[in-house]
Design an enzyme around this catalytic site. Structure first.
Site, PDB file in Angstrom:
ATOM      1  N   HIS A  60       0.823  -1.214   0.000  1.00 28.60           N
ATOM      2  CA  HIS A  60       0.000   0.000   0.000  1.00 28.60           C
ATOM      3  C   HIS A  60       0.856   1.263   0.000  1.00 28.60           C
ATOM      4  CE1 HIS A  60      -3.438  -2.517   1.999  1.00 28.60           C
ATOM      5  NE2 HIS A  60      -3.293  -2.768   0.707  1.00 28.60           N
ATOM      6  N   ARG A  98       0.899 -27.921   2.525  1.00 24.88           N
ATOM      7  CA  ARG A  98       1.699 -26.965   3.286  1.00 24.88           C
ATOM      8  C   ARG A  98       1.049 -25.593   3.153  1.00 24.88           C
ATOM      9  NH1 ARG A  98       7.116 -23.957   2.050  1.00 24.88           N
ATOM     10  NH2 ARG A  98       7.187 -22.844   4.022  1.00 24.88           N
ATOM     11  N   HIS A 143       5.369 -16.963   7.331  1.00 27.26           N
ATOM     12  CA  HIS A 143       5.748 -16.906   5.920  1.00 27.26           C
ATOM     13  C   HIS A 143       5.709 -15.430   5.489  1.00 27.26           C
ATOM     14  CE1 HIS A 143       5.997 -19.562   2.141  1.00 27.26           C
ATOM     15  NE2 HIS A 143       6.221 -18.334   1.724  1.00 27.26           N
ATOM     16  N   GLU A 188      12.029 -19.738   4.799  1.00 24.79           N
ATOM     17  CA  GLU A 188      13.096 -19.080   4.045  1.00 24.79           C
ATOM     18  C   GLU A 188      13.654 -17.808   4.688  1.00 24.79           C
ATOM     19  OE1 GLU A 188      12.167 -18.324  -0.027  1.00 24.79           O
ATOM     20  OE2 GLU A 188      11.602 -20.382  -0.481  1.00 24.79           O
ATOM     21  N   ASN A 328      13.575 -25.708   0.307  1.00 22.69           N
ATOM     22  CA  ASN A 328      12.950 -25.088  -0.871  1.00 22.69           C
ATOM     23  C   ASN A 328      14.031 -24.803  -1.904  1.00 22.69           C
ATOM     24  OD1 ASN A 328      10.687 -24.949   0.732  1.00 22.69           O
ATOM     25  ND2 ASN A 328      10.512 -22.718   0.724  1.00 22.69           N
ATOM     26  N   TYR A 330      14.760 -23.759  -6.324  1.00 19.73           N
ATOM     27  CA  TYR A 330      14.218 -23.436  -7.648  1.00 19.73           C
ATOM     28  C   TYR A 330      15.257 -23.397  -8.758  1.00 19.73           C
ATOM     29  CZ  TYR A 330       9.872 -22.275  -5.255  1.00 19.73           C
ATOM     30  OH  TYR A 330       8.721 -22.352  -4.518  1.00 19.73           O
ATOM     31  N   GLU A 398       9.221 -26.920  -0.997  1.00 20.68           N
ATOM     32  CA  GLU A 398       8.801 -26.112  -2.147  1.00 20.68           C
ATOM     33  C   GLU A 398       9.696 -26.421  -3.331  1.00 20.68           C
ATOM     34  OE1 GLU A 398       8.609 -21.798  -1.983  1.00 20.68           O
ATOM     35  OE2 GLU A 398       7.709 -21.889   0.008  1.00 20.68           O
TER      36      GLU A 398
END
Ligand SMILES: *[C@@H]1O[C@H](CO)[C@@H](O)[C@H](O)[C@H]1NC(C)=O
Ligand SMILES: *[C@@H]1O[C@H](CO)[C@@H](O)[C@H](O)[C@H]1NC(C)=O
Ligand SMILES: *[C@@H]1O[C@H](CO)[C@@H](O)[C@H](O)[C@H]1NC(C)=O
Ligand SMILES: *[C@@H]1O[C@H](CO)[C@@H](O)[C@H](O)[C@H]1NC(C)=O
Length: 494
Positions: A60, A98, A143, A188, A328, A330, A398
């Site tokens: 915001h 999860r 999270h 994380e 996790n 990627y 993840e």
């Protein structure tokens, strides 16, 4: 409500064509799941007594920092549509889901003097319904949605945040422990500390290169350990669950076989994963981190290291506070040396303390910079974590593919996940890594932080232009459903 029909013709032909995938069957007891996080899916940011949290404030206050100036105000509207999400999970056939609890939905002011019963009820209903559907919840307490009141007193640079977190955790264990048997304290911390307190790329958007990441890591370690000990001492006997943390890492591959690059890759992963994993699994910060920051701090004219020093009591308190390793991942980076420890003295900086640079090989498939299809890097990472951190049971909490189109015909996602699952099987059967579960990120297309809705990671599409936030399973959903039924990536497994 959702068809349990196996596969679209397309997805089936894809599976049959892939002969390079492992033909081993997933071991008995291997758990498959899907993941989400509160702020990325819930919406309902200011109703039913929820307090304002960091990402409400950030999106915001700094709309220009988010792609297309989007927010998670509505997101997938899972606050209202969670039953539909569970229907999707049920039809998919997952063992676990999860999800995360929004701290400010439970404690609007961040503190235990003000508990919001409506928030407690919301999550209880979800956990009860998951139980009725035989889906195990893997619940993350934090999270990234820090109550704004706690951000205003310094957020993750204030060591007292660890106390507030522990008090919040105790309430969650007390209220939800009957239903929740797998707890994850924090998601994380590396992303928060490097993105939020050093690179300025995530909320709260600070570029505190000199010490932000180290302070943030220090406070996260204390917070995690306090919550772990509370569970261990006050709840474990009666609730019989387990608790850990989720750490993220790319694989660090040396850019060449030179000694310098091999050392740089090791340093790079110590300054990433190691800062968070070492205190928990081995005790204290990694030696190279202690040494580099101390050396550079001295050369820079500080009277002590910019890295907070753990007392022996803290080292002992944090060490061993994990019942499994939540991972996790990627992608992978190629790593080389940027500067030696005594070079480029001037501006105090985490990046120079680390002294490495990493980049991706342009031949690695990718649609967004942070997700790269490098399955061999995943296999190496699993082996590294297993060997380095004392042979923990690893749960992949993840992993998934990002695209910009959000297409239902998501062939690239199927390719990525199938290759990664195949690498996981190789790590398990060939390398002896004890990896017991895999969790795809994400169940739903959702609010991808500063990337807003421009990056899609769901195996289910969400129509963000429609008030109903209509969910439509993608081809990858049906493909994953088939894997969950056959426990196999190819036509016939051995
Ligand atoms: C919680 O925060 C709100 C908004 O700042 C404030 O109005 C309220 O007084 C606070 N409540 C408690 C119990 O601290
Ligand atoms: C490093 O050496 C190994 C084994 O000889 C070889 O397979 C690999 O391609 C080499 N890597 C690079 C980046 O040269
Ligand atoms: C993996 O770890 C779990 C938990 O420690 C243990 O029960 C199991 O026997 C291990 N499996 C293998 C194959 O080592
Ligand atoms: C929106 O969802 C409601 C409830 O599921 C349904 O009755 C309505 O037809 C939907 N509207 C549209 C335009 O899809």
């Amino acid at each position: 409500m959702y068809s349990t029909t196996l596969l679209t013709t397309f997805a089936l032909s894809y599976v049959l064509a892939k002969s390079d995938l492992s033909n081993r069957r997933f071991p008995d007891g291997f758990k498959f799941g899907a993941a989400t996080a509160s702020y990325q899916i819930e919406g309902a940011w200011n109703i039913d007594g929820k307090g304002v949290q960091l990402w409400d404030w950030y999106t915001h206050t700094y709309p220009d920092r988010i792609d297309e100036q989007d927010t998670g105000d509505v997101a997938c509207d899972s606050y209202h549509k969670w039953r539909e999400d569970i229907d999707l999970l049920k039809a998919l056939g997952v063992n676990h889901y999860r999800l995360s609890i929004s701290w400010s939905r439970i404690l609007p002011n961040g503190t235990v003097n003000n508990i919001n019963p409506t928030g407690i009820e919301y999550y209880k209903n979800i956990f009860k319904t998951l139980r009725e559907n035989d889906i195990e919840p893997l619940v993350t307490l934090y999270h990234w949605d820090l109550p704004i009141t706690l951000h205003e007193i310094g957020g993750w640079t204030n060591p007292l945040i660890a106390e507030y977190f522990a008090e919040y955790a105790r309430i969650c264990f007390r209220e939800f422990g009957e239903y929740v048997k797998t707890w994850i304290t924090i998601n994380e911390p590396q992303s928060t500390c490097s993105g939020g307190y050093t690179a300025g790329a995530k909320a709260p958007g600070y570029s505190l290169e000199a010490e932000g990441l180290y302070l943030c890591a220090y406070v996260h370690m204390l917070a995690h350990a306090k919550a772990y000990h509370i569970y261990d001492e006050e709840f474990r006997d009666s609730q019989n669950g387990r608790i850990s943390i989720v750490l993220d890492s790319a694989w660090s591959e040396p850019a060449s076989n030179s000694t310098s690059d091999i050392e740089a890759a090791q340093t790079n992963i110590e300054f990433g994963l190691g800062i968070y994993a070492n205190p928990i699994y081995l005790g204290n910060w990694p030696k190279i981190v202690i040494d580099n920051v101390a050396t550079r701090s001295t050369l820079e004219g500080f009277v002590r290291s910019r890295l907070p020093q753990f007392s022996q009591e803290e080292i002992d308190f944090i060490k061993g506070t994990a019942d499994f390793f939540g991972l996790n991942t990627y992608g992978t980076g190629l790593v080389t040396l940027h500067n030696k420890v005594d070079e480029d003295i001037g501006i105090p900086s985490y990046t120079l303390d680390k002294g490495t640079t990493s980049w991706a090989d342009p031949s690695w498939p990718s649609d967004v910079p942070w997700v790269r299809q490098v399955p061999w890097g995943f296999r190496k990472l699993l082996k590294y974590v297993y060997e380095k951190y004392g042979h923990p049971e690893i749960v992949v909490t993840e992993n998934g593919w990002a695209d910009k189109t959000g297409t239902l015909n998501d062939v690239d996602r199927i390719s990525y996940i199938s290759q990664y699952l195949s690498a996981l099987l190789d790590a398990y059967y060939e390398d002896g890594v004890n990896v017991s579960g895999y969790t795809v990120w994400s169940l739903l297309d959702n609010f991808e932080w500063t990337n807003g809705y421009t990056q899609k990671l769901g195996i289910v599409q969400v129509d963000f232009h429609h008030d109903n936030r209509t969910r439509t399973p993608k081809d990858s959903y049906y493909w994953y459903q088939n894997v969950l039924q056959t426990k196999c990536l190819v036509e016939n497994c051995i």
